[in-house]
Each structure stands twice: as structure tokens, then as C-alpha cells.
Design an enzyme around this catalytic site. Sequence first.
Site, PDB file in Angstrom:
ATOM      1  N   GLU A 139       0.877  -1.178   0.000  1.00 13.74           N
ATOM      2  CA  GLU A 139       0.000   0.000   0.000  1.00 13.74           C
ATOM      3  C   GLU A 139       0.910   1.223   0.000  1.00 13.74           C
ATOM      4  O   GLU A 139       1.774   1.370   0.853  1.00 13.74           O
ATOM      5  CB  GLU A 139      -0.910  -0.019   1.239  1.00 13.74           C
ATOM      6  N   ARG A 140       0.718   2.090  -0.988  1.00 15.90           N
ATOM      7  CA  ARG A 140       1.583   3.270  -1.159  1.00 15.90           C
ATOM      8  C   ARG A 140       3.041   2.876  -1.384  1.00 15.90           C
ATOM      9  O   ARG A 140       3.958   3.515  -0.862  1.00 15.90           O
ATOM     10  CB  ARG A 140       1.479   4.231   0.024  1.00 15.90           C
ATOM     11  N   ASN A 182      -3.209  -1.730   7.891  1.00 15.65           N
ATOM     12  CA  ASN A 182      -4.532  -2.252   7.536  1.00 15.65           C
ATOM     13  C   ASN A 182      -4.415  -3.767   7.537  1.00 15.65           C
ATOM     14  O   ASN A 182      -4.031  -4.373   6.547  1.00 15.65           O
ATOM     15  CB  ASN A 182      -4.961  -1.763   6.151  1.00 15.65           C
ATOM     16  N   LYS A 262      -3.830   0.062  14.153  1.00 18.20           N
ATOM     17  CA  LYS A 262      -4.670   1.085  13.522  1.00 18.20           C
ATOM     18  C   LYS A 262      -6.101   0.696  13.840  1.00 18.20           C
ATOM     19  O   LYS A 262      -6.613  -0.287  13.307  1.00 18.20           O
ATOM     20  CB  LYS A 262      -4.428   1.104  12.015  1.00 18.20           C
ATOM     21  N   GLU A 266     -10.520   4.531   9.011  1.00 20.16           N
ATOM     22  CA  GLU A 266     -10.679   4.118   7.620  1.00 20.16           C
ATOM     23  C   GLU A 266     -11.184   2.675   7.511  1.00 20.16           C
ATOM     24  O   GLU A 266     -10.629   1.848   6.789  1.00 20.16           O
ATOM     25  CB  GLU A 266      -9.358   4.304   6.860  1.00 20.16           C
ATOM     26  N   ARG A 299      -2.050   3.984  16.917  1.00 12.13           N
ATOM     27  CA  ARG A 299      -2.051   5.148  16.017  1.00 12.13           C
ATOM     28  C   ARG A 299      -3.191   6.119  16.324  1.00 12.13           C
ATOM     29  O   ARG A 299      -4.277   5.708  16.722  1.00 12.13           O
ATOM     30  CB  ARG A 299      -2.140   4.692  14.563  1.00 12.13           C
ATOM     31  N   ARG A 316     -11.733  17.801   9.550  1.00 15.15           N
ATOM     32  CA  ARG A 316     -10.912  16.615   9.800  1.00 15.15           C
ATOM     33  C   ARG A 316      -9.640  16.950  10.591  1.00 15.15           C
ATOM     34  O   ARG A 316      -9.162  16.139  11.380  1.00 15.15           O
ATOM     35  CB  ARG A 316     -10.558  15.966   8.457  1.00 15.15           C
ATOM     36  N   LYS A 340       0.718  11.259  13.397  1.00 15.58           N
ATOM     37  CA  LYS A 340       1.293  11.770  12.145  1.00 15.58           C
ATOM     38  C   LYS A 340       1.805  13.191  12.338  1.00 15.58           C
ATOM     39  O   LYS A 340       1.254  13.946  13.148  1.00 15.58           O
ATOM     40  CB  LYS A 340       0.239  11.747  11.026  1.00 15.58           C
ATOM     41  N   ASP A 345      -2.747  14.461   6.606  1.00 10.96           N
ATOM     42  CA  ASP A 345      -2.219  13.187   6.129  1.00 10.96           C
ATOM     43  C   ASP A 345      -1.028  13.389   5.197  1.00 10.96           C
ATOM     44  O   ASP A 345      -1.180  13.264   3.981  1.00 10.96           O
ATOM     45  CB  ASP A 345      -3.337  12.425   5.403  1.00 10.96           C
ATOM     46  N   GLU A 367       4.951  10.185  13.527  1.00 11.91           N
ATOM     47  CA  GLU A 367       4.978   9.369  12.307  1.00 11.91           C
ATOM     48  C   GLU A 367       5.222  10.273  11.094  1.00 11.91           C
ATOM     49  O   GLU A 367       4.457  11.202  10.842  1.00 11.91           O
ATOM     50  CB  GLU A 367       3.636   8.628  12.170  1.00 11.91           C
ATOM     51  N   GLU A 373       3.943   9.227  -0.980  1.00 12.97           N
ATOM     52  CA  GLU A 373       2.547   9.161  -1.424  1.00 12.97           C
ATOM     53  C   GLU A 373       2.059  10.480  -2.036  1.00 12.97           C
ATOM     54  O   GLU A 373       1.490  10.488  -3.121  1.00 12.97           O
ATOM     55  CB  GLU A 373       1.667   8.767  -0.234  1.00 12.97           C
TER      56      GLU A 373
HETATM   57  O1  GCW Z   1      -4.094   8.479   3.907  1.00 11.71           O
HETATM   58  C1  GCW Z   1      -3.978   7.213   4.165  1.00 11.71           C
HETATM   59  C2  GCW Z   1      -3.295   6.455   3.067  1.00 11.71           C
HETATM   60  C3  GCW Z   1      -3.642   5.038   3.318  1.00 11.71           C
HETATM   61  C4  GCW Z   1      -3.074   4.649   4.681  1.00 11.71           C
HETATM   62  C5  GCW Z   1      -3.600   5.616   5.743  1.00 11.71           C
HETATM   63  C6  GCW Z   1      -2.987   5.370   7.100  1.00 11.71           C
HETATM   64  C7  GCW Z   1      -2.344   2.499   5.382  1.00 11.71           C
HETATM   65  O2  GCW Z   1      -3.719   6.907   1.818  1.00 11.71           O
HETATM   66  O3  GCW Z   1      -3.115   4.251   2.304  1.00 11.71           O
HETATM   67  O4  GCW Z   1      -3.397   3.337   5.029  1.00 11.71           O
HETATM   68  O5  GCW Z   1      -3.336   6.911   5.358  1.00 11.71           O
HETATM   69  O6  GCW Z   1      -2.034   6.051   7.439  1.00 11.71           O
HETATM   70  O7  GCW Z   1      -3.462   4.513   7.819  1.00 11.71           O
END
Ligand code: GCW
Length: 654
Positions: A139-140, A182, A262, A266, A299, A316, A340, A345, A367, A373
Site C-alpha cells: 500500500e503506497r 490495515n 490502527k 478508515e 495510532r 478533519r 502523524k 495526512d 509518524e 505518497e
Molecule cells: O491516507 C492514508 C493512506 C492510506 C493509509 C492511511 C494510514 C495504510 O492513503 O493508504 O493506510 O493513510 O495512514 O493509515
Amino acid sequence: MSYTKCWLAYAPMGGCHRERLTLACMEAGDVLEAARDELRRGLEGLYGASVETAAGHGDITLEVDPALEGEGYRVTADSGRCAIAGGTPVGVLYGVFALLRAVQLQACPWEQVRLEEEKNPSSCLRMLNHWDNMDGSIERGYAGNSFFFREDAVLVDEKRLTDYARMLASVGINAIVINNVNVKNAATWLITPRYFPQLRQYTRILGRYGVKLYLSVNFAAPMELGGLPSADPCDAAVLRWWKEKAAEVWAELPLLGGFLVKADSEGRPGPFTYGRTQADGANMLAQAVEPYGGHIIWRCFVYNCQQDWRDVKTDRACAGYNAFMPLDGQFRENVTLQIKNGPMDFQVREPVSPLIGSLRHTHIIVEFQIAQEYTGQQRHVCYLMPWFREILDTDLKTRPDNGTVAALIRGKGNGMAAVANTGDDENWTGHDLAAANLYGFGRLSYDTSLSPQQIAWEWLRQTFGQNPPVEQTLHQILMRSWPVYEKYTAPLGVGWMVNPNHHYGPNVDGYEYSRWGCYHRASFDGLGIDRSPTGSDYCHQYAEPLASLYASAETCPEELLLFFHHLPYDYRLKSGKTILQHIYDTHFEGAEEAAAFYDAVLHLKPYLDEAVFARLEARFAHQKAHACEWRDVINTYFYRKTGIPDGRGRTIYP
Ligand code: GCW
């Protein structure tokens, strides 16, 4: 697949040849053996010397000195004699890498190497988070597929894993999470006997280089693996299930560091489903892993991803602080919150997350994301250390003395993590220059005082050897790359003008009418998000004087102006330019600078390895063209919104 050695190439240093060196090491053990191997490999490569083991004293002596901090080291070298001491074997290993680095920077005969360096790590946790999926995709990921997983199997490529561990140790990274946050399907099963034998190999291979293995876990594992009816953290049966699971996992993987989670984010399961808090969830897991010295990293990326764009009150940016601030002081000792760097993001530019400074009684990891990305996906060059330096230097004003991020992440249980940018590409990171971000993140996490210039210089020298044209040109490109990328993609703190899902390329309204809560609110009257007291008042999550500073457009730092304010297109910046003209100018300039990067790289052809040049040439050609696409899409968008042409008469497509 074959792969490059990145900054551990140890290319011969011309004119510094030395026949023989002797090495003495007082103690034995796996990590010290790795330190000796590395020293041998490095000195043989650099000097062409044979390195022999000496009893008693040698040209180089390695020793553990418990008077030093665990992962700290001291290296002294003078007149052909060198002593490397570390608080633990891992400290010694770090000292070895410090010597090899210094040797390459000094590039002189062995007798002339002089070094007096004593260092302790700035923070305890220096981690990489891989977002690798068990089918082998990432992912990414922008550098090929996973070298950890394929078709639901855990791969054990001992050579590649060892070389990766060497790279990580050489910059001071001491922990990695190998699977995506994820956690779904087969990844949920990583904490079952199906994968223990392979994971045990990982802890052995990585452990030799002082790197601890962590795993991302699925909060709903008690249901998916254990068949329980719920994953409620306050249900005794759920706690019992996790306690038994932890006992089983640590019996099989005694060197495991812990779990990364996590939750409620999402679509991932979490304590909110049961009306519980994030602390209830984290503490339940922490209690289960505590007997084994296990650690829970939880997280803070918790927000509503089902927002309505019509609703301008919900912001957000406010979410992380609102969810976690009320819980400060409620987390167990072996829990660390991972936050983060910004409230949204990993955009090209964001303010520093206020949560980082406001939590006082909770361990934190900041983080970062070196997987590019939103910063060019390792097709555009974007050296992120100048950005990370700014973040670390930001004083959130929540402490009487030093409230900088660098100060806040010192001490036990705290640290830095980065979403990793590596894959199975032959150069590890897709873009050859993206390796500077992996190198740089590690160096900065071990020593938060380093400058981005210094880091770039170190990386270039070790990667390309003594090669002045390459060093000079690429140093300039690296140092300009983030500001240039910002110029053509993200004006004045506005982000998200990207294509949904894959996030590559310009799409100004890509997220404007979506559920993800990330808007720029461009309209006929102006642009930007009102986060002042007349809008979401996000700015008051900051302590004074920052809250007031951000609250007023007059005092808000201009690079964040449109992150905090919705302003008319003819609003005048300090330069005297209107916002609209600033957007036009930066997009023209950014594209021009990207073109100049390409021209500069072409001149390096005679000085670079053929394959490296070919890869660089292709990426910079793409960046040059793609920067024009960004320029034209964004300029045209705002021209169409305003009907106001460029003040300098350059081409903007109608
Ligand atoms: O913005 C998002 C990314 C997802 C990522 C998420 C996260 C792993 O686009 O790909 O999922 O952040 O940090 O959990």
C-alpha cells in the site's frame, strides 16, 4: 532479483590503499560479530586492505563499555589507532558505522583519519512502518513489490533481509513493522503458528543488527481467529483471549518488540464499535503483552472518513486532538501513541499536529512518511529532510523551556517512525535519489540535531564515492527538491489537489466533493479553509502564542496561509503579489526548475554508472513533463474560476 548496495557500497578510495589492518574485539556475541563483519567489509572495500583478527590490541579495538548509554557509542581515531566503544553490542555496531562514515567523508589514508565522536540516540524508538500486504503488494509502495511477503507466504530471503538490516543499523533504525497497518485476511494470521517459524528467522536476522521486529495486528482478531462474538476491550473474555495469544506469541517469538494498531480508522475495527475509548483498547492489549516486555503502539489517525462536503463545520484537522487529548495520562506505561506529523495526512505542507505538544503524560512517536505518497511517488525527486528538520524545530509552546518536537520525542517510550519507501526494485527505492530519504530519516531519528545539508552530503559521498560533479549537482537538486515540488503542487498550504485513490498527478477538485474531509474550498470569491474562530477554530488547538498567530491572516506564516484561512484571490501577500498571481508564478517557476533539474542531470552522464544514469534520466524526464501538467492544470483551473489572466502574459490555457 539482484539489487544495489545503496550507501553501503564501500567503493575503493583512490590513493588511500592500505595492505593490512588488525582488529581486536574483547567480547563475543552475534551483534559484535556483525560489527566485526561490517568493519571488515567496509575497510576491505575502501582501502583494499585485508583485515585480520588480533589478540589483545589491534589497529582497531572494539569493546562494550557499560558506562555509555545502551545504544550510544564513542569512537576515537588518531595516528592509525582507533577505539570503538558502545554501551551495548548494538552501540558498538553503531560506532563501527560511524567510523566507516567518517572514513569516507575524510577520504584520506588510514593513518590520517582523525575522529573524536561520542553520541547517544536522540530518542529510544526509531522505527520503520512497512505497509506491505501479504499478497506481495505494498500500500503506497513505489519501488516494486514486497520483499517480505508473496502470495500469503512470509519470504525468508536471508541475504536481502541481512542487507536491509545492515542498511537500517547503519543509520540507527532499531525497529520495523513488516506488515501493513490495515490488517486483513492472511495478515490477521501472522500471530498464529502458520507463520511463527518464518517470523522467528526474521527476529534472528534482524536482531543481529539491533533491529526489533513488530507486527501490526487486527483489533478484531479475537473474533476472526478466536471465534468470539465480540472484540470489546472491556469484555473479560476478550482480554483473556489476548492474554493467551500473547503468551503463545512470545513463547514462539521471544524477541518480538510488540504490536502496532490502527483502530477505528478508515474502516478498521476498534473500541468505538463497543462504545469504549481508544485508551480502553490500547490498555487492554498493553496488559496482555506486558508480562513479556511487549509494547503497544497505537495510532492516532482516527477521523470520520464518511464526511459530507456540504458540512463546513466538521473539520478533519481537529479529529486526532479531539479523540486523544481527553485521554492524556490514561495510557499504561507500555503504550505509545503514534501521531502523524500533521493533522491531515502527509501533505506537502501542513502545520505540526497540535496533539504532539499537548499530550504531557503519554508516550509519543511522531509518524513521518518517506514513502512519497503525496510528494511525487518516487518518480519526482523530493528530499524530505528539510521538511522534517522544520517539523523537529517547531516549538509548539506547550512547555516552559523547550517545546520543540525534537525535545518532545526524547526519553523512554518516545521516538520517530516513518512509513517506509522500499520494495524489491533493484535500487530498493525506485528513484535512486529516494534512498536519501531512507538514509536521512534514520540519521535524523538517531541524531535530531543533524542538518539536511550534512545528511545529503554524507549520503551522496557514501553512495557515489568521491565524485565532485555528481556530489555538487545532486546536492543542489536534493536541497531544492521539496520547495520545487511544493511550488507546482501545493500553493500556500493547500493540499489534496490529487487524483483520488492513487493520489498521483493533478486533479484540483479530486477530493472536493468526496467523503474524506480534505477540501480546499476554492470558489468564485477565494480559496482556502477557514480554520480561524470564524471557521472550525482548529487554530485554538494550539497553545498561545501560536493559536493567535494562526488565527489571523496577517500573522499566519504565509506557507500555511490557505491551510488556515479562506482568502480572496486578490489578497496581497508580503511580496506585494496577489494570491492568484503567486499561484501562477510559483507554478511557472516550479515547472522551470524541474526542467533545470533534468538538464543538470544530463550533464552527469560521464560521471555515473550507466544503469544509474539511465534510471535517473528517465525519472527526471518524467518529472519535467509532469511538472508542466501540474502547472497547466492548476493555472487553468484558477484562471477559469477568476477570469483574471497572468500579470506577465504567459500562456495559461483557457
Ligand atoms: O491516507 C492514508 C493512506 C492510506 C493509509 C492511511 C494510514 C495504510 O492513503 O493508504 O493506510 O493513510 O495512514 O493509515
